[in-house]
Design a protein around this motif. Structure first.
Motif, PDB file in Angstrom:
ATOM      1  N   ASP A  51       0.739  -1.159  -0.014  1.00  0.00           N
ATOM      2  CA  ASP A  51      -0.022  -0.040  -0.063  1.00  0.00           C
ATOM      3  C   ASP A  51       0.813   1.186   0.108  1.00  0.00           C
ATOM      4  N   SER A  52       0.460   2.305  -0.526  1.00  0.00           N
ATOM      5  CA  SER A  52       1.119   3.739  -0.520  1.00  0.00           C
ATOM      6  C   SER A  52      -0.147   4.625  -1.033  1.00  0.00           C
ATOM      7  N   THR A  53       0.179   5.697  -0.291  1.00  0.00           N
ATOM      8  CA  THR A  53      -0.589   6.955  -0.590  1.00  0.00           C
ATOM      9  C   THR A  53       0.407   8.074  -1.255  1.00  0.00           C
ATOM     10  N   ARG A  54       1.305   8.462  -0.730  1.00  0.00           N
ATOM     11  CA  ARG A  54       2.365   9.611  -1.091  1.00  0.00           C
ATOM     12  C   ARG A  54       3.318   8.975  -2.512  1.00  0.00           C
ATOM     13  N   THR A  55       3.865   7.957  -2.316  1.00  0.00           N
ATOM     14  CA  THR A  55       4.856   7.549  -3.171  1.00  0.00           C
ATOM     15  C   THR A  55       3.826   7.199  -4.554  1.00  0.00           C
ATOM     16  N   ARG A 104       7.064  -0.916  -5.739  1.00  0.00           N
ATOM     17  CA  ARG A 104       7.130  -1.155  -4.438  1.00  0.00           C
ATOM     18  C   ARG A 104       6.762  -2.562  -4.201  1.00  0.00           C
ATOM     19  N   HIS A 132      14.502   3.015   0.118  1.00  0.00           N
ATOM     20  CA  HIS A 132      13.474   3.896  -0.343  1.00  0.00           C
ATOM     21  C   HIS A 132      14.128   5.255  -0.773  1.00  0.00           C
ATOM     22  N   GLN A 135      12.419   8.824  -1.395  1.00  0.00           N
ATOM     23  CA  GLN A 135      11.868   9.336  -0.065  1.00  0.00           C
ATOM     24  C   GLN A 135      13.315  10.048   0.446  1.00  0.00           C
ATOM     25  N   PRO A 263       8.212  10.975   7.072  1.00  0.00           N
ATOM     26  CA  PRO A 263       8.191  10.581   5.875  1.00  0.00           C
ATOM     27  C   PRO A 263       6.409  10.330   5.602  1.00  0.00           C
ATOM     28  N   PRO A 265       3.345   7.697   6.332  1.00  0.00           N
ATOM     29  CA  PRO A 265       2.065   8.208   7.285  1.00  0.00           C
ATOM     30  C   PRO A 265       2.528   8.355   8.932  1.00  0.00           C
TER      31      PRO A 265
END
Ligand code: CP
Length: 311
Positions: A51-55, A104, A132, A135, A263, A265
């Motif tokens: 899962d990812s929101t930002r990347t 990812r 990462h 990041q 970084p 969450p």
């Protein structure tokens, strides 16, 4: 730079070059000129097995703002849920004619492995507890914009180091850029072998956050990754916050204006108090914004070839 799998793939000069391009991208972003033609006709696939929101969303925006066609594929909804192997999955998507792959995966080394199977550039968007790199680049870029040169600046990286790929990439990039780095964690979340690595790589380790904070020019808090702790979380959440959280009290004891990074969450109230996350000196949303510019820069340098950045 053929791939970006690790901060080991880029020299200090290459990091600065990526930052220079990111600054141009950032200016484009600020001026609301949101599309550049640099990757017109190129196709990038974002393959996210975690899962990812930002990347994921920033890579998608970055590709689109460079005029690439961007496809997103996640484990849920792809044929990996039917048992298709990683190798068959990446060979299948590259056979369709993609020009770059952003990936990812929960397994450390997965991006490196994939880069040996296919001929197109691979960007590691986080592999297990390994690295990462984008990041770390966006963190260093954000700090550079706030502090100027990082040469001789003292950055404290605090938290669940054992499970943090962000820490592993950040120490490498910050040391390359001349920063003095101290990593701080409870003994139970200090990775095995870190003391040898720290001597070789040139960073310090500490257990006492209150001894380190007064000397920090910037503080990077890391997320406690409870989802990776099969054996339970020790210390307890309460003990962790008392010993290692950036609490309201510790915030008050930082030098005025000390930049605070995370970084995301964030576990608000566990590793970072809401007052610290939302403080005037917090760079958390600057990091998110820089993520688009830095990822545009990475995609541009990997995929654009000789074509210019011009709008
Ligand atoms: N920092 C980071 O990688 O966030 P996401 O998991 O939301 O992409």
């Amino acid at each position: 730079m053929r791939h970006l799998l690790s901060i080991d793939d880029v020299s200090a000069d290459e990091i600065r070059m990526l930052f220079d391009t990111a600054a141009e991208m950032h200016d484009v972003q600020r001026r609301q000129v949101k599309k550049l033609p640099a990757l017109r006709g190129r196709t990038v696939i974002n393959l996210f097995f975690e899962d990812s929101t930002r990347t994921r969303s920033s890579f998608e925006i970055a590709g689109k703002w460079l005029s690439a066609d961007v496809i997103n594929l996640s484990a849920k909804g792809s044929s990996t849920s039917k048992g298709e192997s990683l190798r068959d999955t990446v060979l299948t998507v590259t056979a369709m004619g993609v020009d770059g792959l952003v990936m990812r995966h929960s397994a450390s080394g997965a991006a490196e492995q994939v880069s040996r199977w296919i001929d197109v550039p691979v960007v590691n968007a986080g592999d297990g507890t390994h690295e990462h790199p984008t990041q770390a680049l966006l963190d260093a870029y954000t700090l550079t914009r706030r502090l100027g040169s990082l040469e001789g600046r003292h950055v404290a990286i605090v938290g669940d180091l054992t499970h943090s790929r962000v820490f592993r990439s950040n120490v490498k990039s910050l040391v390359k850029l001349g920063a003095e780095v101290t990593v701080v964690a409870p003994p139970t979340l200090m990775p095995a072998g870190v003391s040898t690595w720290s001597k070789e790589a040139g960073f310090a380790t500490a257990w006492d956050l209150d001894e380190v904070l007064p000397h920090a020019d910037a503080v990077m808090m890391l997320r406690v990754q409870r989802e990776r702790m099969s054996g339970g979380f020790f210390p307890t959440a309460r003990e962790y916050t008392v010993g290692y959280g950036l609490t309201r009290d510790r915030l008050a004891r930082l030098r005025e204006g000390t930049p605070i990074l995370h970084p995301g969450p964030m576990n608000r109230g566990l590793e970072i108090a809401p007052e610290a996350a939302d403080a005037a000196a917090s760079l958390v949303l600057d990091q998110v914004s820089a993520g688009v510019a830095v990822r545009m820069s990475v995609l541009y340098h990997l995929l654009a070839g000789d074509e210019g950045v011009s709008a």
